[in-house]
Scaffold this motif. Structure first.
Motif, PDB file in Angstrom:
ATOM      1  N   THR A   1       9.438   1.922   1.389  1.00  0.00           N
ATOM      2  CA  THR A   1      10.404   0.833   1.531  1.00  0.00           C
ATOM      3  C   THR A   1       9.859  -0.459   0.930  1.00  0.00           C
TER       4      THR A   1
ATOM      5  N   GLY B   1      10.442  -0.308  -2.642  1.00  0.00           N
ATOM      6  CA  GLY B   1      11.848  -0.595  -2.927  1.00  0.00           C
ATOM      7  C   GLY B   1      12.128  -2.080  -3.038  1.00  0.00           C
TER       8      GLY B   1
ATOM      9  N   ARG C   1      19.614   7.084  -0.120  1.00  0.00           N
ATOM     10  CA  ARG C   1      19.270   6.994   1.297  1.00  0.00           C
ATOM     11  C   ARG C   1      18.725   8.317   1.838  1.00  0.00           C
TER      12      ARG C   1
ATOM     13  N   HIS D   1      15.105   8.264  -2.001  1.00  0.00           N
ATOM     14  CA  HIS D   1      14.063   7.531  -2.737  1.00  0.00           C
ATOM     15  C   HIS D   1      12.668   8.036  -2.407  1.00  0.00           C
ATOM     16  N   THR D   2      12.480   8.583  -1.211  1.00  0.00           N
ATOM     17  CA  THR D   2      11.151   9.022  -0.788  1.00  0.00           C
ATOM     18  C   THR D   2      10.636  10.211  -1.597  1.00  0.00           C
TER      19      THR D   2
ATOM     20  N   CYS E   1      22.571   2.661  -2.098  1.00  0.00           N
ATOM     21  CA  CYS E   1      22.013   3.019  -0.784  1.00  0.00           C
ATOM     22  C   CYS E   1      22.838   2.276   0.257  1.00  0.00           C
TER      23      CYS E   1
ATOM     24  N   HIS F   1      18.526  -1.650  -1.723  1.00  0.00           N
ATOM     25  CA  HIS F   1      17.068  -1.763  -1.606  1.00  0.00           C
ATOM     26  C   HIS F   1      16.409  -0.434  -1.978  1.00  0.00           C
ATOM     27  N   TRP F   2      16.661   0.627  -1.217  1.00  0.00           N
ATOM     28  CA  TRP F   2      16.118   1.941  -1.570  1.00  0.00           C
ATOM     29  C   TRP F   2      16.634   2.394  -2.935  1.00  0.00           C
TER      30      TRP F   2
ATOM     31  N   THR G   1      14.653   1.761  -6.120  1.00  0.00           N
ATOM     32  CA  THR G   1      13.604   2.695  -6.524  1.00  0.00           C
ATOM     33  C   THR G   1      14.171   3.781  -7.417  1.00  0.00           C
ATOM     34  N   ASP G   2      15.309   4.367  -7.025  1.00  0.00           N
ATOM     35  CA  ASP G   2      15.937   5.391  -7.874  1.00  0.00           C
ATOM     36  C   ASP G   2      16.270   4.813  -9.245  1.00  0.00           C
TER      37      ASP G   2
END
Length: 319
Positions: free
Chosen positions: A116, A119, A196, A224-225, A260, A264-265, A268-269
């Motif tokens: 996070t 992100g 998400r 994103h993780t 997301c 925010h997340w 990252t993508d």
């Protein structure tokens, strides 16, 4: 007289060498992701500015040498719609105080505790890019990764010369709720990517600011993780990132849109797909599900009214 001439020549040579080095730096390609070791030699360059986006109190306890502080909240919208962009004036004033302009190579340093945090850095990178800056990088691992790799933190705060840069957001790169809804309603080919965690995607939970459960119509899930190493702090190697995207088969000829809850997340993508893997037609929908769910717009995986009431009761008990 002769010593004066020699001194002037020496100063002139020093100036010309410095100018040549600066000009050469401006033509060098800027990598969007840097490791701490790759950053070390760049810190000697006066055209480089590390931007620490942690809260001011955390920044004061120790930061990268020469880093300036603009907390992440400055890059976000109001409390009721945090995914929105800040005003151009707000961001202009912050960047001017930090001595940042279009000639500066900005390296965004986040806290580095988890995915996070990354992100947040990716969202700042995106905001600066749509605001007119081009020389941008993110520090992989952030401030914590820098320290864990054996590099020093300092408490001295730099006093950069203010810049005269003015933020002008590029509307072509900013996808509004209205524009995305029109794309979907007119059948314009668009690949939607939900960054998400899967419980959000499947409508099992929701962000506190969202009005409804579920995801955007036709969206595919790419949390994103998945892009992070096991500790969740640094991105996986480039070839592994490429393999993940290829395996999910999410990028085709049509434009892709990452979203997301509040942009925010999803940053990252977007960062992985656009900046690291080089897919050109990838956009970030900054206001994301929180804004979308408040409109009379379709959603997938939206539970029935009874199911939603049960989930609301569970959320209330968990609080």
């Amino acid at each position: 007289m002769r010593s004066l001439v020699c001194s002037c020549r020496s100063l002139l040579v020093t100036f010309l060498l410095g100018f040549a080095a600066f000009a050469a730096a401006q033509t060098q390609p800027v990598r969007p992701l840097l490791t701490p070791d790759e950053l070390v030699p760049l810190l000697r360059d006066p055209g480089v500015r590390v931007l620490d986006i942690r809260p001011a109190a955390e920044y004061a306890t120790g930061h990268l040498p020469g880093a300036v502080n603009i907390p992440y909240g400055v890059f976000r919208g109001p409390a009721d719609n945090p995914g929105a962009l800040p005003s151009e004036q707000t961001l202009t004033e912050a960047l001017r105080r930090a001595g940042i302009d279009q000639n500066v190579h900005v390296i965004v340093a986040h806290a580095g505790k988890d995915a996070t945090d990354f992100g947040a850095a990716a969202r700042v990178y995106w905001t600066l890019k749509v605001g007119g800056l081009t020389r941008l990088s993110v520090l992989d691992g952030g401030t914590l990764g820098w320290a864990e790799d054996g590099h020093d933190l300092v408490t001295a705060e730099p006093r950069p010369e203010p810049s005269n840069f003015t933020v002008r957001f590029d509307s072509r790169r900013i996808l509004s709720t209205e524009a995305l809804a029109e794309r979907l309603q007119t059948g314009s080919p668009t690949r939607l990517i939900d960054a998400r965690p899967e419980p959000f995607f499947h409508g099992e939970t929701r962000h506190a600011g969202a009005a409804r459960y579920g995801t955007l119509p036709g969206a595919a899930s790419l949390p994103h993780t998945r892009f992070f190493a096991a500790d969740g702090k640094r991105l996986k190697p480039l070839e592994e990132l490429r393999a993940i995207v290829a395996r999910e088969d999410l990028i085709g000829s049509e434009p892709a849109v990452a979203f997301c809850n509040t942009g925010h997340w999803a940053a990252t993508d977007w960062f992985v797909l656009s900046e690291l893997l080089g897919h050109e037609d990838v956009l970030l929908y900054p206001e994301s599900v929180v804004a979308w769910s408040r409109r009379d717009l379709p959603m997938d995986h939206e539970p029935s009214r009874l199911q939603a009431l049960v989930r609301e009761a569970k959320r209330w008990v968990a609080q």
